[in-house]
Design a protein around this motif. Structure first.
Motif, PDB file in Angstrom:
ATOM      1  N   ARG A   1      50.736  37.777  29.265  1.00  0.00           N
ATOM      2  CA  ARG A   1      50.155  39.475  29.650  1.00  0.00           C
ATOM      3  C   ARG A   1      50.837  39.719  29.918  1.00  0.00           C
ATOM      4  N   PRO A   2      50.646  40.925  30.372  1.00  0.00           N
ATOM      5  CA  PRO A   2      51.717  42.032  31.317  1.00  0.00           C
ATOM      6  C   PRO A   2      50.908  42.271  32.455  1.00  0.00           C
ATOM      7  N   THR A   3      51.421  41.982  33.532  1.00  0.00           N
ATOM      8  CA  THR A   3      51.711  41.733  34.648  1.00  0.00           C
ATOM      9  C   THR A   3      49.981  42.854  35.533  1.00  0.00           C
ATOM     10  N   SER A   4      50.540  44.412  34.381  1.00  0.00           N
ATOM     11  CA  SER A   4      49.484  45.373  35.071  1.00  0.00           C
ATOM     12  C   SER A   4      47.976  44.849  34.914  1.00  0.00           C
ATOM     13  N   THR A   5      48.002  43.767  33.672  1.00  0.00           N
ATOM     14  CA  THR A   5      46.314  43.451  32.935  1.00  0.00           C
ATOM     15  C   THR A   5      45.822  42.338  34.163  1.00  0.00           C
ATOM     16  N   ILE A   6      46.697  41.589  34.591  1.00  0.00           N
ATOM     17  CA  ILE A   6      46.535  40.907  35.739  1.00  0.00           C
ATOM     18  C   ILE A   6      46.016  41.097  36.826  1.00  0.00           C
ATOM     19  N   THR A   7      47.117  41.835  37.389  1.00  0.00           N
ATOM     20  CA  THR A   7      46.921  43.064  38.670  1.00  0.00           C
ATOM     21  C   THR A   7      45.344  43.781  38.408  1.00  0.00           C
ATOM     22  N   ARG A   8      45.676  43.918  37.587  1.00  0.00           N
ATOM     23  CA  ARG A   8      43.863  45.682  37.338  1.00  0.00           C
ATOM     24  C   ARG A   8      42.977  44.019  37.403  1.00  0.00           C
ATOM     25  N   GLU A   9      43.015  43.373  37.316  1.00  0.00           N
ATOM     26  CA  GLU A   9      41.947  41.714  37.051  1.00  0.00           C
ATOM     27  C   GLU A   9      41.872  41.119  38.370  1.00  0.00           C
ATOM     28  N   VAL A  10      42.754  41.265  39.253  1.00  0.00           N
ATOM     29  CA  VAL A  10      42.157  40.332  40.005  1.00  0.00           C
ATOM     30  C   VAL A  10      41.709  41.180  41.151  1.00  0.00           C
ATOM     31  N   MET A  11      42.361  42.706  41.185  1.00  0.00           N
ATOM     32  CA  MET A  11      42.225  43.587  42.090  1.00  0.00           C
ATOM     33  C   MET A  11      40.932  44.314  41.969  1.00  0.00           C
ATOM     34  N   ARG A  12      40.098  44.308  40.529  1.00  0.00           N
ATOM     35  CA  ARG A  12      38.804  44.928  41.027  1.00  0.00           C
ATOM     36  C   ARG A  12      37.660  43.837  41.246  1.00  0.00           C
ATOM     37  N   ASN A  13      37.772  42.789  41.328  1.00  0.00           N
ATOM     38  CA  ASN A  13      37.289  41.523  41.639  1.00  0.00           C
ATOM     39  C   ASN A  13      37.562  40.561  43.070  1.00  0.00           C
ATOM     40  N   GLY A  14      37.981  41.359  43.594  1.00  0.00           N
ATOM     41  CA  GLY A  14      37.554  41.030  45.342  1.00  0.00           C
ATOM     42  C   GLY A  14      39.123  40.571  45.958  1.00  0.00           C
ATOM     43  N   GLY A  15      39.958  40.696  44.839  1.00  0.00           N
ATOM     44  CA  GLY A  15      41.157  40.819  45.572  1.00  0.00           C
ATOM     45  C   GLY A  15      42.030  39.532  45.074  1.00  0.00           C
ATOM     46  N   PRO A  16      43.375  38.960  45.908  1.00  0.00           N
ATOM     47  CA  PRO A  16      43.734  37.285  45.391  1.00  0.00           C
ATOM     48  C   PRO A  16      43.266  36.324  46.300  1.00  0.00           C
ATOM     49  N   THR A  17      42.573  36.947  47.613  1.00  0.00           N
ATOM     50  CA  THR A  17      41.897  36.499  48.184  1.00  0.00           C
ATOM     51  C   THR A  17      40.733  35.612  47.884  1.00  0.00           C
ATOM     52  N   ALA A  18      40.054  36.739  47.627  1.00  0.00           N
ATOM     53  CA  ALA A  18      38.328  36.706  46.551  1.00  0.00           C
ATOM     54  C   ALA A  18      38.456  36.129  45.353  1.00  0.00           C
ATOM     55  N   TYR A  19      39.153  35.934  44.849  1.00  0.00           N
ATOM     56  CA  TYR A  19      38.976  36.218  42.881  1.00  0.00           C
ATOM     57  C   TYR A  19      38.322  34.767  43.093  1.00  0.00           C
ATOM     58  N   ARG A  20      36.958  35.179  42.179  1.00  0.00           N
ATOM     59  CA  ARG A  20      36.328  33.857  41.506  1.00  0.00           C
ATOM     60  C   ARG A  20      36.443  34.036  39.773  1.00  0.00           C
ATOM     61  N   ALA A  21      36.501  33.255  39.159  1.00  0.00           N
ATOM     62  CA  ALA A  21      37.223  33.226  37.582  1.00  0.00           C
ATOM     63  C   ALA A  21      35.681  33.550  37.261  1.00  0.00           C
ATOM     64  N   GLU A  22      34.214  33.042  37.056  1.00  0.00           N
ATOM     65  CA  GLU A  22      33.002  33.238  36.984  1.00  0.00           C
ATOM     66  C   GLU A  22      32.426  34.331  37.223  1.00  0.00           C
ATOM     67  N   VAL A  23      32.894  34.510  38.370  1.00  0.00           N
ATOM     68  CA  VAL A  23      32.217  36.030  39.379  1.00  0.00           C
ATOM     69  C   VAL A  23      32.765  37.312  37.931  1.00  0.00           C
ATOM     70  N   ALA A  24      34.490  37.452  38.394  1.00  0.00           N
ATOM     71  CA  ALA A  24      35.050  38.014  37.620  1.00  0.00           C
ATOM     72  C   ALA A  24      34.249  37.879  36.102  1.00  0.00           C
ATOM     73  N   HIS A  25      34.009  37.315  35.302  1.00  0.00           N
ATOM     74  CA  HIS A  25      33.898  37.241  34.125  1.00  0.00           C
ATOM     75  C   HIS A  25      32.081  37.578  33.834  1.00  0.00           C
ATOM     76  N   ARG A  26      31.903  37.489  34.668  1.00  0.00           N
ATOM     77  CA  ARG A  26      30.423  37.902  34.869  1.00  0.00           C
ATOM     78  C   ARG A  26      30.186  40.048  35.171  1.00  0.00           C
ATOM     79  N   ALA A  27      31.566  39.997  36.190  1.00  0.00           N
ATOM     80  CA  ALA A  27      31.224  41.266  36.110  1.00  0.00           C
ATOM     81  C   ALA A  27      32.108  42.021  35.186  1.00  0.00           C
ATOM     82  N   THR A  28      32.989  41.277  34.261  1.00  0.00           N
ATOM     83  CA  THR A  28      33.387  42.291  33.423  1.00  0.00           C
ATOM     84  C   THR A  28      32.621  42.148  32.612  1.00  0.00           C
ATOM     85  N   GLU A  29      31.514  40.913  31.983  1.00  0.00           N
ATOM     86  CA  GLU A  29      30.657  41.509  30.827  1.00  0.00           C
ATOM     87  C   GLU A  29      29.747  42.043  31.305  1.00  0.00           C
TER      88      GLU A  29
END
Length: 244
Positions: A33-61
């Protein structure tokens, strides 16, 4: 390279990569994937220390559901200038807002600051901000009052006597200088405590080390801000064959 939205499995891989201390670029390489995709995904879902896969997926939906409901309204929005991708701009604004929030600013203040910063004119009216952010004028007023108190925005009247809110090119210089002054105040307060607690006591020694450290940091911030101030006024270079 795969397209489309990140899957739940990919988000789990991102979470594992962050836990292992991997850089965004390495996580992106592993997921193709593009690095920008990962950066956006992490920063919009709590940042590198608070990122949670399940929470991020629900938030995106949830965000996708909101956008589908708002589609008729957004379809009437004017096209982006300079041929920009409207969806990419919207996603980046979310990322920028999240980063401002990570610095300690409340949500609405961060949204308003990001909106003003990413506007070519650097200024908007209360009505324009309320329409763009889909919030009440009262929310805008409260956010502007906070940002104004921090020296981040200013007000002025335009030719139609409307109040416009402006973010100046110098705003980040002023923010750094305000941070330096705040840190310098903490240095002074720490040194006042040394004489009260005793310079030869553990608490007094701790305050002395704090004062020395923060004094160095404060002076370094102020010096670097002064040296780099002109960068804020640098205009993009153009070439003879540049077209609009």
């Amino acid at each position: 390279m795969p397209g489309g939205r990140l899957t739940q499995q990919e988000r789990q891989q991102i979470a594992l990569g962050l836990a292992d201390g991997l850089a965004y670029a390495e996580i992106a390489r592993r997921l193709d994937r593009p690095t920008s995709t990962i950066t956006r995904e992490v920063m919009r879902n709590g940042g590198p220390t608070a990122y949670r896969a399940e929470v991020a997926h629900r938030a995106t939906e949830h965000r996708a559901h909101r956008r589908r409901k708002a589609a008729p309204r957004e379809a009437q929005s004017p096209p982006q200038p300079y041929g920009r991708d409207a969806e990419a701009v919207r996603e980046y604004e979310e990322v920028f807002t999240t980063v401002i929030m990570a610095s300690g600013a409340p949500l609405m203040m961060s949204r308003v600051m990001a909106c003003l910063t990413l506007t070519d004119t650097g200024s908007l009216t209360a009505a324009e901000l309320a329409q763009h952010l889909q919030v009440s004028p009262a929310s805008i007023s409260k956010a502007i009052t906070f940002l104004e108190s921090q020296g981040m925005v200013r007000r002025e009247r335009d030719e139609r006597r409307r109040e416009r809110y402006i973010v100046d090119d110098d705003v980040w210089y002023e923010a750094m200088m305000a941070s330096a002054r705040s840190t310098a105040q903490l240095v002074e307060t720490s040194r006042q405590g040394i004489s009260i607690l005793g310079p030869d006591t553990p608490a007094g020694a701790r305050l002395e080390n704090i004062a020395r450290f923060l004094d160095f940091v404060s002076e370094s911030i102020a010096r670097a801000a002064e040296q780099a101030r002109d960068i804020l006024h640098t205009k993009p270079e153009t070439t003879p064959d540049t077209t609009t």
